[in-house]
Motif scaffolding. Structure first.
Motif, PDB file in Angstrom:
ATOM      1  N   SER A   1      -1.609  39.807  50.846  1.00 30.67           N
ATOM      2  CA  SER A   1      -1.213  39.582  52.239  1.00 30.67           C
ATOM      3  C   SER A   1      -2.403  39.719  53.179  1.00 30.67           C
ATOM      4  O   SER A   1      -2.614  38.885  54.079  1.00 30.67           O
ATOM      5  N   TRP A   2      -3.218  40.772  52.978  1.00 33.43           N
ATOM      6  CA  TRP A   2      -4.392  40.968  53.823  1.00 33.43           C
ATOM      7  C   TRP A   2      -5.356  39.790  53.694  1.00 33.43           C
ATOM      8  O   TRP A   2      -5.929  39.329  54.697  1.00 33.43           O
ATOM      9  N   ILE A   3      -5.555  39.290  52.467  1.00 37.16           N
ATOM     10  CA  ILE A   3      -6.502  38.186  52.256  1.00 37.16           C
ATOM     11  C   ILE A   3      -6.045  36.933  53.002  1.00 37.16           C
ATOM     12  O   ILE A   3      -6.844  36.247  53.658  1.00 37.16           O
ATOM     13  N   ILE A   4      -4.753  36.630  52.935  1.00 37.00           N
ATOM     14  CA  ILE A   4      -4.231  35.456  53.646  1.00 37.00           C
ATOM     15  C   ILE A   4      -4.358  35.643  55.163  1.00 37.00           C
ATOM     16  O   ILE A   4      -4.752  34.725  55.894  1.00 37.00           O
ATOM     17  N   ILE A   5      -4.043  36.839  55.653  1.00 40.78           N
ATOM     18  CA  ILE A   5      -4.180  37.133  57.084  1.00 40.78           C
ATOM     19  C   ILE A   5      -5.631  36.968  57.532  1.00 40.78           C
ATOM     20  O   ILE A   5      -5.927  36.395  58.584  1.00 40.78           O
TER      21      ILE A   5
END
Length: 559
Positions: free
Chosen positions: A223-227
């Protein structure tokens, strides 16, 4: 040995390099001209080409080039002992990185702010440009994909960093408006911005924020990587004055204050270096110090990525040509001081040699974790900071450095796609939105296409050191050819160029054997591609250089 001596010698040598050597290089070799019309003025479009105050531009350049790498590299390389790492960082900053960064800005500035890849085609040849662009693309792909993993992992490990990291973006947006729309003085804006950032570090330590373990079927890391990539895509499309400049500037000031706090803690605590000066008891499997030291410590001594920033974004914002000494060379000094802090934190931040050896039990250990652990201990001893607050401060430093580098790197990757559009006359590829989508798409494909957990970029990271140093050599090569064509001394760039090419080629050959022994055919193939590109560029550049030297001699004989 007390770490205070290491700090004083290192910082004094770098300061001497800036005030003496950089002045000589810029005035006598590059011959910077205060009357030269820079591309920022000539091509001012309010988006990418924007004349910028040199202090703001220094903040952009410093934070863009000083990602997590000047921490990771030295924090790993001290396994050979602190002396080799210290000597390479100090001498590399003075005679390699500073000249490379300032020279990259100068070369681009004198050619309408073209990227170093595009300049290769104009100065050396189209074949060299094609090979160079491949190396550049691979490097940017590595930086973007891996730095997203580094930032995500730190936000998960240290949730206290979440508020200050994302809050810095809001502060930057406000600063951009205050400077460019409200014309408020830089000093007032800087003071307010720094107060806001440090207040958020305190708040973050009190109110840690974590993502849920699962969001729409994705874990926190994914999730952090996509954000992060969604944010970087938006940031790369905005005019530089809206977010990139103010974010880099205020982060640069905050991070520089962080370094002052760290070095102040070293002075107050006076920690002893527990790591060996030269490690004769190396763990099994540790590679030879030569040439691997010179590719393990890239950022902090010299880094090819700096050439991309110098010629990709910094040169497009240069207000006056003499500013390149402060922006480029002093930017490299800033990164060298960060690398020096990493060496001190990871060699003097442990209580005993046994504690240090527990961390450095095999090659590749240490890194960001050792920096935060050792640096946190020094901040506690010297300034009396609470452990959580000390670790939050250092984590925010790491993440903000990595984040600003990722911002700039994705914009550079967008430029690469647009340049390909121009070179091969593909109209739709020249548009910012399409180029940005391709840049983000290629990074996400690498990140999620291998293993599916978002950390696929780590697959090709072993090639970063050699590819990065190779790119630095090529940048120095372009600068050297430009100097020769202007009839100026070339040894100040040629000597570091030859050293880098020799060490990097040896490193590539060692890696080639290692990948073959491991039967890692994917990395073996990429290594061969990079090695062939290096050979082709070197041969063609040598021919152009020799031809120009011969022409200069003939002109001297028959003026």
């Amino acid at each position: 040995m007390n770490a205070i001596y290491l700090m004083l010698i290192g910082l004094a040598a770098m300061a001497l390099g800036y005030f003496v050597y950089a002045k000589f290089i810029c005035e006598k070799i590059f011959k910077v001209d205060p009357m030269f019309l820079t591309p920022a003025h000539e091509l001012n479009d309010g988006i990418d080409y924007v004349p910028t105050n040199k202090y703001v531009l220094w903040g952009h350049h410093f934070t863009s080039v000083a990602g997590a790498a000047p921490i990771i590299g030295p924090a790993i390389a001290v396994i050979w002992g602190w002396v080799p790492a210290f000597v390479w960082v100090v001498l590399g900053t003075i005679f390699f990185a500073g000249v490379h960064d300032a020279g990259g800005i100068w070369a681009s500035n004198r050619n309408q702010a073209k990227s170093i890849g595009s300049l290769t085609g104009d100065i050396i040849g189209k074949r060299a440009r094609s090979c160079f662009m491949i190396v550049i693309f691979l490097l940017l792909l590595m930086v973007n994909a891996v730095f997203a993993v580094v930032i995500a992992s730190q936000l998960i490990s240290f949730p206290s960093a979440t508020i200050p990291v994302w809050g810095a973006i809001v502060v930057a947006l406000i600063i951009g408006q205050l400077i460019y729309r409200r014309s408020i003085g830089l000093m007032s804006v800087t003071l307010l911005g720094v107060i806001a950032l440090y207040a958020m570090i305190y708040v973050g330590a009190e109110l840690p924020v974590s993502l849920p373990e699962q969001v729409a079927g994705l874990n926190a890391n994914q999730s952090w990587i996509i954000i992060l990539f969604a944010y970087a895509a938006i940031a790369s499309l905005l005019p530089v004055w809206v977010l990139l400049q103010p974010r880099d500037y205020i982060n640069g000031i905050q991070l520089f204050i962080g370094l002052i706090l760290f070095y102040g803690a070293v002075l107050a605590a006076g920690p002893e270096i527990v790591a060996p000066a030269f490690n004769t008891d190396l763990p099994e499997g540790t590679p030879s110090i030569i040439p691997i030291l010179f590719v393990t410590i890239a950022c902090g001594a010299i880094s090819g990525f700096h050439g991309l920033v110098s010629s990709g974004t910094t040169s497009k914002q240069l207000d006056k040509e003499p500013d390149l000494r402060f922006v480029g060379y002093f930017g490299a000094v800033g990164e060298g001081s960060l690398a020096l802090s990493a060496i001190i934190a990871t060699t003097a931040g442990f209580a005993t040699l046994g504690d240090w050896q527990t961390v450095y039990h095999s090659f590749g250990q240490g890194g960001v974790g050792a920096f935060i652990q050792g640096g946190g201990n020094i901040l506690q001893q010297g300034l009396g900071l609470d452990n959580v607050l000390a670790e939050t401060l250092l984590t925010v430093m790491v993440v903000l450095f990595a984040g600003t580098t990722m911002d700039t790197s994705l914009r550079l990757q967008r430029y690469i796609f647009q340049e390909w559009g121009v070179i091969y006359r593909i109209g739709w590829l020249q548009k910012p939105l399409q180029a940005t989508l391709l840049a983000v798409g290629s990074c996400l494909l690498l990140a999620f296409g291998v293993g599916g957990d978002g950390s696929g970029g780590l697959l090709i990271w072993p090639l970063f050191g050699t590819t990065n140093q190779l790119l630095a050599g090529f940048t120095l090569l372009v600068i050297t050819v430009m100097l020769v064509k202007r009839g100026r001394p070339m040894w100040y760039t040629l000597a570091p160029l030859l050293f880098l090419l020799i060490m990097t080629t040896l490193g590539l050959l060692i890696q080639l054997k290692s990948f073959y022994d491991q039967q890692d055919w994917f990395l073996l193939s990429l290594d061969i591609v990079v090695l062939i590109a290096a050979i082709l560029i070197s041969l063609e550049s040598s021919w152009v250089l020799a031809k120009q030297i011969k022409a200069n001699k003939a002109e001297a004989v028959n003026p």
